[in-house]
Structure formats: structure tokens, C-alpha cells
Design a protein around this motif. Sequence first.
Motif, PDB file in Angstrom:
ATOM      1  N   LYS A 148       2.733   0.913   6.572  1.00 47.82           N
ATOM      2  CA  LYS A 148       1.557   0.352   5.922  1.00 47.82           C
ATOM      3  C   LYS A 148       0.677   1.438   5.293  1.00 47.82           C
ATOM      4  CE  LYS A 148      -0.393  -3.361   7.789  1.00 47.82           C
ATOM      5  NZ  LYS A 148      -1.041  -4.270   8.769  1.00 47.82           N
ATOM      6  N   ALA A 149       1.170   2.659   5.247  1.00 51.29           N
ATOM      7  CA  ALA A 149       0.405   3.771   4.685  1.00 51.29           C
ATOM      8  C   ALA A 149       0.464   3.770   3.164  1.00 51.29           C
ATOM      9  CB  ALA A 149       0.942   5.097   5.223  1.00 51.29           C
ATOM     10  N   SER A 150      -0.423   4.582   2.588  1.00 54.79           N
ATOM     11  CA  SER A 150      -0.447   4.871   1.157  1.00 54.79           C
ATOM     12  C   SER A 150      -0.728   3.634   0.307  1.00 54.79           C
ATOM     13  CB  SER A 150       0.873   5.524   0.711  1.00 54.79           C
ATOM     14  OG  SER A 150       0.754   6.007  -0.612  1.00 54.79           O
ATOM     15  N   THR A 151      -1.905   3.055   0.537  1.00 55.64           N
ATOM     16  CA  THR A 151      -2.364   1.939  -0.292  1.00 55.64           C
ATOM     17  C   THR A 151      -3.758   2.251  -0.825  1.00 55.64           C
ATOM     18  OG1 THR A 151      -3.436   0.725   1.519  1.00 55.64           O
ATOM     19  CG2 THR A 151      -1.086   0.301   1.148  1.00 55.64           C
ATOM     20  N   ALA A 152      -4.172   1.506  -1.838  1.00 60.83           N
ATOM     21  CA  ALA A 152      -5.535   1.623  -2.345  1.00 60.83           C
ATOM     22  C   ALA A 152      -6.504   0.975  -1.370  1.00 60.83           C
ATOM     23  CB  ALA A 152      -5.643   0.952  -3.706  1.00 60.83           C
ATOM     24  N   ARG A 153      -7.781   1.331  -1.479  1.00 61.75           N
ATOM     25  CA  ARG A 153      -8.797   0.692  -0.640  1.00 61.75           C
ATOM     26  C   ARG A 153      -8.844  -0.808  -0.927  1.00 61.75           C
ATOM     27  NH1 ARG A 153     -13.975   4.407  -1.913  1.00 61.75           N
ATOM     28  NH2 ARG A 153     -13.381   3.688  -3.992  1.00 61.75           N
ATOM     29  N   PRO A 154      -9.259  -1.618   0.062  1.00 62.91           N
ATOM     30  CA  PRO A 154      -9.271  -3.071  -0.151  1.00 62.91           C
ATOM     31  C   PRO A 154     -10.025  -3.491  -1.396  1.00 62.91           C
ATOM     32  CG  PRO A 154      -9.618  -2.589   2.166  1.00 62.91           C
ATOM     33  CD  PRO A 154      -9.645  -1.267   1.450  1.00 62.91           C
ATOM     34  N   TRP A 155     -11.191  -2.879  -1.646  1.00 60.93           N
ATOM     35  CA  TRP A 155     -11.975  -3.291  -2.811  1.00 60.93           C
ATOM     36  C   TRP A 155     -11.421  -2.725  -4.120  1.00 60.93           C
ATOM     37  CZ3 TRP A 155     -14.329  -0.776   1.410  1.00 60.93           C
ATOM     38  CH2 TRP A 155     -14.540   0.596   1.252  1.00 60.93           C
ATOM     39  N   ASP A 156     -10.381  -1.890  -4.006  1.00 62.07           N
ATOM     40  CA  ASP A 156      -9.654  -1.443  -5.201  1.00 62.07           C
ATOM     41  C   ASP A 156      -8.324  -2.167  -5.336  1.00 62.07           C
ATOM     42  OD1 ASP A 156     -11.638   0.369  -5.940  1.00 62.07           O
ATOM     43  OD2 ASP A 156     -10.817   1.951  -4.669  1.00 62.07           O
ATOM     44  N   GLY A 157      -8.170  -3.237  -4.591  1.00 62.97           N
ATOM     45  CA  GLY A 157      -6.973  -4.063  -4.691  1.00 62.97           C
ATOM     46  C   GLY A 157      -6.025  -3.980  -3.517  1.00 62.97           C
ATOM     47  N   GLY A 158      -6.089  -2.892  -2.721  1.00 59.75           N
ATOM     48  CA  GLY A 158      -5.220  -2.753  -1.569  1.00 59.75           C
ATOM     49  C   GLY A 158      -3.743  -2.633  -1.901  1.00 59.75           C
ATOM     50  N   THR A 159      -3.439  -2.325  -3.154  1.00 62.82           N
ATOM     51  CA  THR A 159      -2.041  -2.266  -3.583  1.00 62.82           C
ATOM     52  C   THR A 159      -1.403  -0.937  -3.177  1.00 62.82           C
ATOM     53  OG1 THR A 159      -2.830  -1.472  -5.722  1.00 62.82           O
ATOM     54  CG2 THR A 159      -2.371  -3.831  -5.522  1.00 62.82           C
ATOM     55  N   PRO A 160      -0.077  -0.918  -3.056  1.00 67.67           N
ATOM     56  CA  PRO A 160       0.604   0.327  -2.698  1.00 67.67           C
ATOM     57  C   PRO A 160       0.342   1.428  -3.717  1.00 67.67           C
ATOM     58  CG  PRO A 160       2.080  -1.545  -2.463  1.00 67.67           C
ATOM     59  CD  PRO A 160       0.854  -2.055  -3.156  1.00 67.67           C
ATOM     60  N   LEU A 161       0.201   2.657  -3.223  1.00 71.44           N
ATOM     61  CA  LEU A 161      -0.016   3.820  -4.081  1.00 71.44           C
ATOM     62  C   LEU A 161       1.218   4.714  -4.017  1.00 71.44           C
ATOM     63  CD1 LEU A 161      -3.690   4.991  -3.318  1.00 71.44           C
ATOM     64  CD2 LEU A 161      -2.853   3.873  -5.393  1.00 71.44           C
ATOM     65  N   PRO A 162       2.045   4.709  -5.035  1.00 65.91           N
ATOM     66  CA  PRO A 162       3.185   5.629  -5.031  1.00 65.91           C
ATOM     67  C   PRO A 162       2.705   7.056  -5.235  1.00 65.91           C
ATOM     68  CG  PRO A 162       3.054   4.421  -7.103  1.00 65.91           C
ATOM     69  CD  PRO A 162       2.010   3.835  -6.214  1.00 65.91           C
ATOM     70  N   PRO A 163       3.554   8.035  -4.935  1.00 67.59           N
ATOM     71  CA  PRO A 163       3.139   9.449  -5.045  1.00 67.59           C
ATOM     72  C   PRO A 163       2.566   9.824  -6.400  1.00 67.59           C
ATOM     73  CG  PRO A 163       5.217   9.288  -3.856  1.00 67.59           C
ATOM     74  CD  PRO A 163       4.906   7.908  -4.361  1.00 67.59           C
ATOM     75  N   GLU A 164       3.088   9.256  -7.484  1.00 70.95           N
ATOM     76  CA  GLU A 164       2.589   9.632  -8.814  1.00 70.95           C
ATOM     77  C   GLU A 164       1.178   9.121  -9.085  1.00 70.95           C
ATOM     78  OE1 GLU A 164       5.600   6.190  -9.447  1.00 70.95           O
ATOM     79  OE2 GLU A 164       5.296   7.924  -8.117  1.00 70.95           O
ATOM     80  N   TYR A 165       0.646   8.241  -8.208  1.00 68.68           N
ATOM     81  CA  TYR A 165      -0.719   7.728  -8.367  1.00 68.68           C
ATOM     82  C   TYR A 165      -1.621   8.131  -7.197  1.00 68.68           C
ATOM     83  CZ  TYR A 165       0.982   4.918 -12.262  1.00 68.68           C
ATOM     84  OH  TYR A 165       1.524   4.515 -13.460  1.00 68.68           O
ATOM     85  N   GLY A 166      -1.309   9.254  -6.599  1.00 68.39           N
ATOM     86  CA  GLY A 166      -2.160   9.778  -5.543  1.00 68.39           C
ATOM     87  C   GLY A 166      -1.744   9.379  -4.143  1.00 68.39           C
ATOM     88  N   GLY A 167      -0.618   8.709  -4.000  1.00 70.44           N
ATOM     89  CA  GLY A 167      -0.152   8.307  -2.686  1.00 70.44           C
ATOM     90  C   GLY A 167       0.936   9.222  -2.155  1.00 70.44           C
TER      91      GLY A 167
END
Length: 367
Positions: free
Chosen positions: A111-130
Motif C-alpha cells: 500500500k506504499a507510494s501513493t498520493a495524499r488522500p486530498w491529492d487523489g490517493g492514486t498510486p505514485l510510480p517512481p517517475e512521479y516521485g514514488g
Amino acid sequence: MSALFTPLVMRSLDIRNRVWMAPMCQYSAPVGGERTGAPGDWHFTHLSTRAVGGAGLIMTEGTAVTAAGRITPADLGLWNDTQQAAFQRIAQGLRALGSVPAIQLTHAGRKASTARPWDGGTPLPPEYGGWRPMGPSPLPYGPGHLVPDELTVPEIRRIVGDFARAARRALDAGFQVVEVHGAHGYLIHQFLSPYTNRRGDQYGGSFSNRIRFALEVVDAVRSVWPDDLPVFFRASATDWLERPTAEGPGSGWEVEDTVRLSVELMDHGVDLLDISSGGVAPGIRKPVAPGYQVPFATAVRHKAGAPVSAVGLITDPHQAEHIVATGQADAVMLGRELLRDPYWPHRAARELDADHTWPKPYEMAHP
């Protein structure tokens, strides 16, 4: 005498009441630079306000034991000196205000590497800071989530060490209780539940194999935590997976599994089970109602003989008093209710006519 406002002695601690603050992620830590993951003024104010409000124990939000264990890049962490120094300010402040400072240590796993809930909570792949998530098995949390890397045995052992090192830092920062987060679908829970653990080695398959990681983490934490201070463990009593799902078998972790685990955890030095539920699979509908999770805590308390805290829509002082007075739980954890009303413990004491005092500077408003 109010049961809710009777002190609770745990090892060397004398906790002033049974109204405790539940861990609640704030997703407000700095991102980037040397202060990544370190608590700041928001966290200090957020936590100390509830101590002024009268909570007997204040639990920090889930604090990652390693950078890859964060849910979001803005989570708190405790793996370096900068973070430890920032937590020291909080622990000292809470103790000065009469509350027991407690910290919850966690690893988010798949469940790691996601956006904050108020930013959508969507998965953040490595190329987007995850970053790449990891788990006991290569099973994504849900549609759109990254497939986690299956942990090798050496990697599992390294994470066990990460928990121990974070616990040592928490102790040095001044915390008096450490809680191992084994609930809500995060890494330890992922090993416990057959829904997420499909391994064929010593960490998967049988019940004893699936609880192995949890017990190793507890042993590692207890090895660096003083004998006179308590260790808690947060557990999801049930996965709420009674029926087969499209993603896999319906068989999940259930209440009787939690009872069995609780007996083992106490043998390994855990002092209290913090009982919640769910989180291992998305889209699960819970029968949410006031106190809906309390029966889970009661089952663990009565069947395993374990001290427990109860959580989940506990909002009314008389409701909380009844839970403790009737032996359903040893303490109540308040979450959202303390966000709405930081001074709930003081108000509850007044409604229950309990022997409890406001801070001296505030007494003029509450004769």
C-alpha cells in the motif's frame, strides 16, 4: 467513580485515564531535503493540543521505519537523526502536559507510494516521485496499483531490523510506549492474511508461518525496548472477506485468528492489543455503526485474556464509560472525535462527574 477516568498501570507507567488518542495519519511531513519525514509545528500542535485536552495517552500517526515503508511521500518516518530530534520535542512536550507519549511504527508494504488522500490517493510510480512497493507476494492492492516486489528472506530480515532501529530511536526520543502496526492492510497484516500472503516458504501457508514475521518484528522491538515500558500491537480483527471476490479467494483473516495471534503476542512481550478491522482489500463495505468494532476487542480480551483498547465510532462519554466499566475493553481509542473536539476528555469527565481537573490556566472557564 468513573471507570473511564480510573488510571491504568502498565508496567512502570501510570496512565492517568482510559481515554486515548488513536493514531491518525496527517500526511503533512516535509517532502525532499534533510527534513523529509520529520514532524514539524503542525504535528507538535496537533498532538500537544490533545494532551492539553486531557487524553491519557497520545499515539502518533503511523511512522514509517524506512523511506520505502511510507504510504505517501508526506508520511512521518523515523530512520535518521533529524527525524529523531524532531520527535524528541513532541515526546517531551506530551510528557510535560501529563500524557503518555506513544508512537506507532509501521511499514506500508504493497500500500506504499501513493498520493495524499486530498491529492487523489492514486498510486505514485517512481517517475512521479514514488517508489517500488513491496509485499509478501506480488499482488497489487487494487486496480491501477503497482505490482509489489515479492520480498526475499534477506529483505524480510532487514525490515525486521528496521523496526528495531526505529524503536531504539523512539526510546531515545523519549517515547514511553511503542506500538507495532499489524493492521489495516499494511505489511505485517499482509503477511498475516491468507488473502495477501501466497508464499510457499517459512513465511507463508500455515498459520504459524504467516504470523512468523509479526512475531519476529515484536521480538526485535522488545529486544531494544526496556522491560519497564509497554509494547502495543495494532491488529485488524477481521478482513471482512466472508465471500469470494473477483481478485481472489474470499478467505481472509478472522476474529479467531486474532485471538490465536494475541496469545502468541503476549508470550512475546506485547502488553496490549489495539483492536481495529479491515484494510487489506479495497471496496469492502463494513457495517459501520456506533461502537461497531468494540465486540472484536471484547472477544480478544475474554478469549485471549489480553488487555485491549477499542476503537471505532466511540463518540459519547456514556458510551465510552460503559465500554470500560463493563469490561469490554481496558481503554478506548478516539480518532475523528478528538479531531472535532480536542477537549473531549475534559467534557466527558464533567458529564460523568469524574474526579478530573482542567489545566490551571483554563479552570476559570470551567468552574
